[in-house]
Design an enzyme around this catalytic site. Sequence first.
Site, mmCIF file in Angstrom:
data_model
loop_
_atom_site.group_PDB
_atom_site.id
_atom_site.type_symbol
_atom_site.label_atom_id
_atom_site.label_comp_id
_atom_site.label_asym_id
_atom_site.label_seq_id
_atom_site.Cartn_x
_atom_site.Cartn_y
_atom_site.Cartn_z
ATOM 1 N N THR A 105 0.810 -1.217 0.000
ATOM 2 C CA THR A 105 0.000 0.000 0.000
ATOM 3 C C THR A 105 0.849 1.276 0.000
ATOM 4 O O THR A 105 2.003 1.257 0.446
ATOM 5 C CB THR A 105 -0.909 -0.010 1.259
ATOM 6 N N ASP A 106 0.252 2.378 -0.460
ATOM 7 C CA ASP A 106 0.935 3.680 -0.385
ATOM 8 C C ASP A 106 1.062 4.159 1.063
ATOM 9 O O ASP A 106 1.834 5.065 1.359
ATOM 10 C CB ASP A 106 0.209 4.731 -1.238
ATOM 11 N N GLU A 107 0.264 3.556 1.967
ATOM 12 C CA GLU A 107 0.248 4.049 3.356
ATOM 13 C C GLU A 107 1.574 3.825 4.074
ATOM 14 O O GLU A 107 1.834 4.436 5.101
ATOM 15 C CB GLU A 107 -0.905 3.401 4.127
ATOM 16 N N TYR A 165 -1.830 -0.636 10.917
ATOM 17 C CA TYR A 165 -1.968 -1.283 9.602
ATOM 18 C C TYR A 165 -0.748 -0.978 8.737
ATOM 19 O O TYR A 165 -0.081 -1.889 8.232
ATOM 20 C CB TYR A 165 -3.255 -0.803 8.903
ATOM 21 N N LYS A 182 2.219 -3.432 7.251
ATOM 22 C CA LYS A 182 2.486 -3.601 5.814
ATOM 23 C C LYS A 182 3.928 -3.193 5.496
ATOM 24 O O LYS A 182 4.608 -3.836 4.698
ATOM 25 C CB LYS A 182 1.505 -2.767 4.975
ATOM 26 N N LEU A 231 -14.841 2.971 2.535
ATOM 27 C CA LEU A 231 -15.523 4.257 2.375
ATOM 28 C C LEU A 231 -16.620 4.285 1.296
ATOM 29 O O LEU A 231 -17.769 4.640 1.587
ATOM 30 C CB LEU A 231 -14.488 5.361 2.079
ATOM 31 N N HIS A 241 -4.873 10.249 12.041
ATOM 32 C CA HIS A 241 -5.395 10.188 10.666
ATOM 33 C C HIS A 241 -4.436 10.837 9.670
ATOM 34 O O HIS A 241 -4.152 12.039 9.757
ATOM 35 C CB HIS A 241 -6.752 10.917 10.620
HETATM 36 P P1 NAD Z 1 -9.421 -7.617 1.957
HETATM 37 O O1 NAD Z 1 -9.444 -7.296 3.414
HETATM 38 O O2 NAD Z 1 -10.653 -7.392 1.145
HETATM 39 O O3 NAD Z 1 -8.999 -9.140 1.744
HETATM 40 C C1 NAD Z 1 -7.900 -9.722 2.387
HETATM 41 C C2 NAD Z 1 -8.082 -11.242 2.379
HETATM 42 O O4 NAD Z 1 -6.898 -11.786 3.002
HETATM 43 C C3 NAD Z 1 -9.289 -11.729 3.155
HETATM 44 O O5 NAD Z 1 -10.054 -12.651 2.402
HETATM 45 C C4 NAD Z 1 -8.673 -12.404 4.380
HETATM 46 O O6 NAD Z 1 -9.433 -13.509 4.865
HETATM 47 C C5 NAD Z 1 -7.309 -12.845 3.849
HETATM 48 N N1 NAD Z 1 -6.361 -13.015 4.952
HETATM 49 C C6 NAD Z 1 -6.043 -12.126 5.920
HETATM 50 N N2 NAD Z 1 -5.153 -12.658 6.777
HETATM 51 C C7 NAD Z 1 -4.903 -13.930 6.350
HETATM 52 C C8 NAD Z 1 -4.100 -15.003 6.824
HETATM 53 N N3 NAD Z 1 -3.407 -14.882 7.961
HETATM 54 N N4 NAD Z 1 -4.073 -16.146 6.108
HETATM 55 C C9 NAD Z 1 -4.812 -16.294 4.989
HETATM 56 N N5 NAD Z 1 -5.624 -15.331 4.499
HETATM 57 C C10 NAD Z 1 -5.657 -14.156 5.170
HETATM 58 O O7 NAD Z 1 -8.197 -6.791 1.360
HETATM 59 P P2 NAD Z 1 -8.032 -6.179 -0.101
HETATM 60 O O8 NAD Z 1 -8.637 -4.834 -0.131
HETATM 61 O O9 NAD Z 1 -8.426 -7.185 -1.102
HETATM 62 O O10 NAD Z 1 -6.452 -5.972 -0.120
HETATM 63 C C11 NAD Z 1 -5.595 -7.003 -0.600
HETATM 64 C C12 NAD Z 1 -4.163 -6.575 -0.413
HETATM 65 O O11 NAD Z 1 -3.939 -5.334 -1.081
HETATM 66 C C13 NAD Z 1 -3.759 -6.357 1.042
HETATM 67 O O12 NAD Z 1 -2.468 -6.846 1.221
HETATM 68 C C14 NAD Z 1 -3.800 -4.843 1.213
HETATM 69 O O13 NAD Z 1 -2.882 -4.420 2.192
HETATM 70 C C15 NAD Z 1 -3.389 -4.382 -0.176
HETATM 71 N N6 NAD Z 1 -3.915 -3.070 -0.569
HETATM 72 C C16 NAD Z 1 -5.261 -2.814 -0.511
HETATM 73 C C17 NAD Z 1 -5.732 -1.565 -0.924
HETATM 74 C C18 NAD Z 1 -7.211 -1.238 -0.931
HETATM 75 O O14 NAD Z 1 -7.565 -0.095 -1.181
HETATM 76 N N7 NAD Z 1 -8.101 -2.195 -0.713
HETATM 77 C C19 NAD Z 1 -4.833 -0.577 -1.339
HETATM 78 C C20 NAD Z 1 -3.464 -0.885 -1.376
HETATM 79 C C21 NAD Z 1 -3.017 -2.138 -0.997
#
Ligand code: NAD
Length: 362
Positions: A150-152, A175, A179, A215, A308
Amino acid sequence: MNDTKKNFYEKKRILITGGAGFIGAAVIRRLLTTHKINIFNIDKLSYASNLTSIKQCLSNLKIENSSRYQFLKVDLCNSRETSMAIKSINPDFVMHLAAESHVDRSISRPRTFFESNILGTFNLLESVREHFENLTTSRKKNFRFHHVSTDEVFGSLGKEGSFDESSSYNPRSPYSASKASSDHLVRSWYSTYGLPTLISNSSNNYGPWQLPDKLIPKIIFNVLNEIEIPLYGDGSNIRDWIFIEDHVDALLKVLFHGVIGESYCIGGNQEKTNLQIALLICEYLDKSLQRKTPNSKLISFVNDRLGHDFRYKLNINKISKELNWNPNFSFELGLENTINWYLKNREWLNSSIDNLTNNFYA
Ligand code: NAD
């Protein structure tokens, strides 16, 4: 895709971790449609998981569940289960998306984030390293491990400027700290053990099938159900939004064409304040719902989130020049697609909120 490339993927095996989550499921749906590759999805199945979209995709494509796609329920925090899964899957590519992903949850329950995002990534890296070391020379040559981040991790920006691949890490929430730690682990497994890794850091995603504790779907849900829309602080926090299909395009470019050992920033080039987003959704739904009072009357301001971050923005020059990727969707177009999808899938939206036992919304 030419014939040689088609044959190349047909014999390959890709592991997607977290494939029951929002982004992982979108990657799997895309791969099922465009690549004849063998897909393995491992996920612990948490509140954030939903396999419906993949089931629908398999049935639309008339693909037998076991022929090109398999799901294994695995928690990456369990090193034994993880190692056994990697041995049985025997992957050529790994895309690691499994993570706890909700900032507010990380503030109230940081331990889960430490366990899944740091320990889980460590367990996966160790199992994949053992697997990689036992591969034949030709399979080793093509092997890739792509970590999705993530960018965070870069922290918070003021009104000006942007982050890029050379920005220092400065995570400010449990979080983003978890990451950031996982990014560091992945980088060190590349430098120390020569595991062929890639990292991508993306901005905020949105689109169909996202759970309404994030959001945009949360605002859509609240407007549809005439519930107050709570915005943190004065709603002026800024995020750089990317439509899910644009992110999936970028992820596949990084996985298959990125330079090993490198990282890539993936942003949508669409900066919006939370208030702007709420107003756009309210205005769009004013037209379709035709209520007596404007939906914007539902907007309210609540105490700000602890620590935040004010603004995130990514500079995407590297991925644009080196991998020829740019986002296709304007925010307005992506949002219109998203709102229309939720309007058509209100039943799914209403049923998915039942699994979310809190008021988190960002
Ligand atoms: P999400 O929360 O919708 O899905 C994450 C999935 O990972 C879930 O199904 C969860 O059950 C599974 N999971 C979590 N811990 C686990 C573990 N210990 N073992 C097995 N499975 C596990 O998240 P998302 O929005 O699909 O994001 C996916 C990835 O992308 C993440 O790594 C997140 O940090 C990154 N990301 C998300 C965003 C965003 O805006 N959604 C932006 C940048 C990066």
